[in-house]
Scaffold this motif. Structure first.
Motif, PDB file in Angstrom:
ATOM      1  N   ASN A  51      -4.415   2.660  -3.983  1.00 27.16           N
ATOM      2  CA  ASN A  51      -5.368   3.326  -3.094  1.00 27.16           C
ATOM      3  C   ASN A  51      -4.693   4.443  -2.310  1.00 27.16           C
ATOM      4  O   ASN A  51      -3.561   4.310  -1.856  1.00 27.16           O
ATOM      5  N   VAL A  52      -5.406   5.553  -2.157  1.00 26.06           N
ATOM      6  CA  VAL A  52      -4.942   6.681  -1.350  1.00 26.06           C
ATOM      7  C   VAL A  52      -5.911   6.832  -0.192  1.00 26.06           C
ATOM      8  O   VAL A  52      -7.129   6.751  -0.380  1.00 26.06           O
ATOM      9  N   ASN A  53      -5.368   7.048   0.993  1.00 27.49           N
ATOM     10  CA  ASN A  53      -6.181   7.225   2.187  1.00 27.49           C
ATOM     11  C   ASN A  53      -7.251   8.286   1.923  1.00 27.49           C
ATOM     12  O   ASN A  53      -6.966   9.359   1.405  1.00 27.49           O
ATOM     13  N   LYS A  54      -8.484   7.999   2.296  1.00 29.73           N
ATOM     14  CA  LYS A  54      -9.609   8.905   2.009  1.00 29.73           C
ATOM     15  C   LYS A  54      -9.825   9.976   3.078  1.00 29.73           C
ATOM     16  O   LYS A  54     -10.659  10.848   2.918  1.00 29.73           O
ATOM     17  N   TYR A  55      -9.063   9.909   4.188  1.00 35.76           N
ATOM     18  CA  TYR A  55      -9.216  10.940   5.219  1.00 35.76           C
ATOM     19  C   TYR A  55      -8.747  12.279   4.666  1.00 35.76           C
ATOM     20  O   TYR A  55      -7.746  12.370   3.966  1.00 35.76           O
ATOM     21  N   SER A 100      -7.152  15.968   4.344  1.00 34.88           N
ATOM     22  CA  SER A 100      -5.934  16.635   4.820  1.00 34.88           C
ATOM     23  C   SER A 100      -6.045  18.148   4.725  1.00 34.88           C
ATOM     24  O   SER A 100      -5.076  18.851   4.993  1.00 34.88           O
ATOM     25  N   GLU A 150       0.756   3.493   2.252  1.00 35.37           N
ATOM     26  CA  GLU A 150       1.225   3.651   3.629  1.00 35.37           C
ATOM     27  C   GLU A 150       2.459   2.790   3.904  1.00 35.37           C
ATOM     28  O   GLU A 150       3.390   3.214   4.580  1.00 35.37           O
ATOM     29  N   SER A 178       0.836  -1.200   0.000  1.00 32.77           N
ATOM     30  CA  SER A 178       0.000   0.000   0.000  1.00 32.77           C
ATOM     31  C   SER A 178       0.871   1.251   0.000  1.00 32.77           C
ATOM     32  O   SER A 178       2.078   1.186   0.246  1.00 32.77           O
ATOM     33  N   ASP A 200       4.528  14.435   4.501  1.00 31.74           N
ATOM     34  CA  ASP A 200       4.980  13.246   5.240  1.00 31.74           C
ATOM     35  C   ASP A 200       6.409  12.889   4.858  1.00 31.74           C
ATOM     36  O   ASP A 200       7.257  12.637   5.715  1.00 31.74           O
ATOM     37  N   THR A 227      -4.472  16.233  -0.339  1.00 30.99           N
ATOM     38  CA  THR A 227      -3.991  14.891  -0.002  1.00 30.99           C
ATOM     39  C   THR A 227      -2.595  14.675  -0.577  1.00 30.99           C
ATOM     40  O   THR A 227      -1.712  14.138   0.100  1.00 30.99           O
ATOM     41  N   THR A 276      -7.807  12.457  -6.746  1.00 30.18           N
ATOM     42  CA  THR A 276      -7.167  12.680  -5.446  1.00 30.18           C
ATOM     43  C   THR A 276      -7.021  14.185  -5.227  1.00 30.18           C
ATOM     44  O   THR A 276      -6.440  14.881  -6.063  1.00 30.18           O
TER      45      THR A 276
END
Length: 137
Positions: A112-116, A118, A38, A36, A71, A64, A60
């Motif tokens: 996949n990219v985290n959907k939370y 930013s 992450e 992933s 990060d 994000t 996206t």
């Protein structure tokens, strides 16, 4: 630390910047869902210099992508190393689709990219200092 041990004999950098789209094993792992974004990010903490040639969904949000870059910048700053990001939002593509870059760039599944969200984090602004390499190079 294998790269560090090798560089004492052959020279060069002690990190890896392996483009997902150009590595058969990484492509297969992404396709299976066992690798992933992450996990790739976590790998950069110990054995890599960044995220390279990773295809992400075209919708996206910019915030994000900015958070992914932040990060990696933070990882570089805390580990005193240079890090980089090359993620490619592919318009009209979603997780599970493939994109063909052509030539030596190969192909890549959309990861996949985290959907939370930013948005608030990125809106805070601020600066992350660059790693100080000039005194050790």
């Amino acid at each position: 630390k294998g790269g560090l041990m090798a560089s004492s004999r052959v020279g060069g950098l002690s990190g890896a910047f392996i483009p997902v789209s150009e590595d058969k094993g990484m492509l297969e792992a992404v396709g299976r869902g066992s690798l992933s974004l992450e996990k790739l990010e976590a790998m950069t903490c110990v054995c890599s210099v960044g995220l390279d040639m990773i295809a992400i969904p075209g919708d996206t949000p910019a915030s994000t992508i900015s958070a992914i870059i932040a990060d990696e910048a933070a990882i570089g700053m805390i580990n005193n190393k240079t890090t980089a990001v090359r993620v490619i939002p592919v318009p009209g593509k979603d997780v599970g689709d493939n994109v063909e870059f052509g030539g030596l760039l190969g192909h890549c599944p959309i990861i996949n990219v985290n959907k939370y969200k930013s948005d608030e984090f990125i809106a805070r602004g601020g600066r992350i200092p660059a790693p100080m390499r000039s005194l050790t190079n």
